[in-house]
Motif scaffolding. Structure first.
Motif, PDB file in Angstrom:
ATOM      1  N   ALA A  17       0.803  -1.180  -0.059  1.00 50.39           N
ATOM      2  CA  ALA A  17       0.041   0.099   0.089  1.00 50.39           C
ATOM      3  C   ALA A  17       0.880   1.606   0.018  1.00 50.39           C
ATOM      4  N   LYS A  18       1.952   1.290   0.812  1.00 52.97           N
ATOM      5  CA  LYS A  18       2.875   2.349   1.058  1.00 52.97           C
ATOM      6  C   LYS A  18       3.567   2.684  -0.514  1.00 52.97           C
ATOM      7  N   ARG A  19       4.021   1.567  -1.085  1.00 56.83           N
ATOM      8  CA  ARG A  19       4.582   1.759  -2.645  1.00 56.83           C
ATOM      9  C   ARG A  19       3.490   2.189  -3.528  1.00 56.83           C
ATOM     10  N   LEU A  20       2.299   1.632  -3.476  1.00 57.80           N
ATOM     11  CA  LEU A  20       1.333   2.137  -4.441  1.00 57.80           C
ATOM     12  C   LEU A  20       0.856   3.539  -4.370  1.00 57.80           C
ATOM     13  N   LEU A  21       0.899   3.965  -2.963  1.00 60.20           N
ATOM     14  CA  LEU A  21       0.731   5.426  -2.630  1.00 60.20           C
ATOM     15  C   LEU A  21       1.720   6.435  -3.260  1.00 60.20           C
ATOM     16  N   GLU A  22       2.916   5.834  -3.108  1.00 62.06           N
ATOM     17  CA  GLU A  22       4.185   6.635  -3.662  1.00 62.06           C
ATOM     18  C   GLU A  22       4.048   6.760  -5.072  1.00 62.06           C
ATOM     19  N   ILE A  23       3.751   5.644  -5.741  1.00 60.80           N
ATOM     20  CA  ILE A  23       3.494   5.639  -7.394  1.00 60.80           C
ATOM     21  C   ILE A  23       2.304   6.802  -7.285  1.00 60.80           C
ATOM     22  N   LYS A  39      -1.515   3.211 -14.643  1.00 61.43           N
ATOM     23  CA  LYS A  39      -0.312   4.191 -14.440  1.00 61.43           C
ATOM     24  C   LYS A  39       0.193   3.968 -12.912  1.00 61.43           C
ATOM     25  N   ILE A  40      -0.688   3.436 -12.480  1.00 62.36           N
ATOM     26  CA  ILE A  40       0.054   2.595 -11.121  1.00 62.36           C
ATOM     27  C   ILE A  40       0.123   1.068 -11.144  1.00 62.36           C
ATOM     28  N   ASN A  41      -0.587   0.321 -11.916  1.00 64.97           N
ATOM     29  CA  ASN A  41      -0.270  -1.051 -11.980  1.00 64.97           C
ATOM     30  C   ASN A  41       0.738  -1.483 -12.575  1.00 64.97           C
ATOM     31  N   TYR A  42       0.940  -0.719 -13.716  1.00 70.84           N
ATOM     32  CA  TYR A  42       2.393  -1.142 -14.611  1.00 70.84           C
ATOM     33  C   TYR A  42       3.555  -1.002 -13.619  1.00 70.84           C
ATOM     34  N   PRO A  43       3.761   0.185 -12.999  1.00 70.09           N
ATOM     35  CA  PRO A  43       4.984   0.407 -12.293  1.00 70.09           C
ATOM     36  C   PRO A  43       5.386  -0.651 -11.175  1.00 70.09           C
ATOM     37  N   PHE A  44       4.066  -1.080 -10.263  1.00 71.77           N
ATOM     38  CA  PHE A  44       4.195  -1.932  -9.416  1.00 71.77           C
ATOM     39  C   PHE A  44       4.357  -3.221  -9.891  1.00 71.77           C
ATOM     40  N   LEU A  45       3.468  -3.568 -10.868  1.00 75.31           N
ATOM     41  CA  LEU A  45       3.707  -5.113 -11.350  1.00 75.31           C
ATOM     42  C   LEU A  45       5.152  -5.452 -12.362  1.00 75.31           C
ATOM     43  N   PHE A  46       5.624  -4.397 -13.150  1.00 75.18           N
ATOM     44  CA  PHE A  46       6.545  -4.610 -13.988  1.00 75.18           C
ATOM     45  C   PHE A  46       7.848  -4.110 -13.661  1.00 75.18           C
ATOM     46  N   ARG A  47       7.935  -2.920 -13.079  1.00 73.96           N
ATOM     47  CA  ARG A  47       9.088  -2.173 -12.631  1.00 73.96           C
ATOM     48  C   ARG A  47       9.494  -2.773 -11.169  1.00 73.96           C
ATOM     49  N   ASP A  48       8.592  -2.727 -10.362  1.00 74.83           N
ATOM     50  CA  ASP A  48       9.120  -3.211  -8.779  1.00 74.83           C
ATOM     51  C   ASP A  48       8.829  -4.690  -8.810  1.00 74.83           C
ATOM     52  N   HIS A  49       8.366  -5.361  -9.757  1.00 75.85           N
ATOM     53  CA  HIS A  49       8.050  -7.019  -9.816  1.00 75.85           C
ATOM     54  C   HIS A  49       7.191  -7.358  -8.637  1.00 75.85           C
ATOM     55  N   GLY A  50       6.198  -6.498  -8.125  1.00 78.99           N
ATOM     56  CA  GLY A  50       5.371  -6.976  -7.277  1.00 78.99           C
ATOM     57  C   GLY A  50       4.388  -8.087  -7.951  1.00 78.99           C
ATOM     58  N   LEU A  62      -5.426   0.443   0.932  1.00 80.11           N
ATOM     59  CA  LEU A  62      -5.835   1.848   0.625  1.00 80.11           C
ATOM     60  C   LEU A  62      -7.211   2.262   0.518  1.00 80.11           C
ATOM     61  N   ILE A  63      -7.867   1.460   0.020  1.00 82.38           N
ATOM     62  CA  ILE A  63      -9.478   1.837  -0.240  1.00 82.38           C
ATOM     63  C   ILE A  63      -9.848   1.828   1.145  1.00 82.38           C
ATOM     64  N   LYS A  64      -9.695   0.639   1.937  1.00 80.26           N
ATOM     65  CA  LYS A  64     -10.174   0.500   3.228  1.00 80.26           C
ATOM     66  C   LYS A  64      -9.941   1.511   4.210  1.00 80.26           C
ATOM     67  N   VAL A  77      -8.356   5.917 -10.096  1.00 77.54           N
ATOM     68  CA  VAL A  77      -8.371   5.956  -8.616  1.00 77.54           C
ATOM     69  C   VAL A  77      -8.204   7.596  -8.289  1.00 77.54           C
ATOM     70  N   GLN A  78      -8.429   7.830  -7.216  1.00 74.70           N
ATOM     71  CA  GLN A  78      -8.214   9.403  -6.590  1.00 74.70           C
ATOM     72  C   GLN A  78      -7.617   9.208  -5.234  1.00 74.70           C
ATOM     73  N   ILE A  79      -6.668  10.077  -4.971  1.00 74.91           N
ATOM     74  CA  ILE A  79      -5.995  10.127  -3.862  1.00 74.91           C
ATOM     75  C   ILE A  79      -6.950  11.049  -2.913  1.00 74.91           C
ATOM     76  N   LEU A  80      -7.463  10.507  -1.742  1.00 75.85           N
ATOM     77  CA  LEU A  80      -8.435  11.132  -0.920  1.00 75.85           C
ATOM     78  C   LEU A  80      -7.491  11.603   0.208  1.00 75.85           C
ATOM     79  N   GLN A  81      -6.400  11.252   0.796  1.00 77.29           N
ATOM     80  CA  GLN A  81      -5.510  11.593   1.569  1.00 77.29           C
ATOM     81  C   GLN A  81      -4.087  11.445   1.190  1.00 77.29           C
TER      82      GLN A  81
END
Length: 88
Positions: A17-23, A39-50, A62-64, A77-81
């Protein structure tokens, strides 16, 4: 006994969650603060190898915790906080 598997950096939902929020913070939002999901799933899955499970666990956390809002269509998605102190 030797260890054959290395520890995964995003195995804990809080870390993912922390990494996704950073992205999300790095991506330039489009109309009304929307961030396209790819724009967030590609970097997490392919660049960061999550993994997809790590990605989903992080996104769900993050949603919860009301840090992100996932549109019902799943396309953005939209950043709420922007503060990640709620992640623990």
């Amino acid at each position: 006994m030797s260890k054959f598997v290395e520890a995964r950096p995003y195995a804990q939902p809080e870390a993912a969650a922390k990494r996704l929020l950073e992205i999300c913070k790095q991506v330039l939002p489009v109309q009304d603060g929307r961030i396209h999901i790819e724009k967030i799933n590609y970097p997490f899955l392919f660049r960061d190898h999550g993994t997809t499970a790590e990605y989903r666990a992080g996104l769900d956390l993050l949603i919860k915790r009301n840090l992100l809002l996932l549109h019902e269509s799943g396309t953005y998605v939209q950043i709420l906080q922007p503060d990640d102190s709620l992640l623990g």
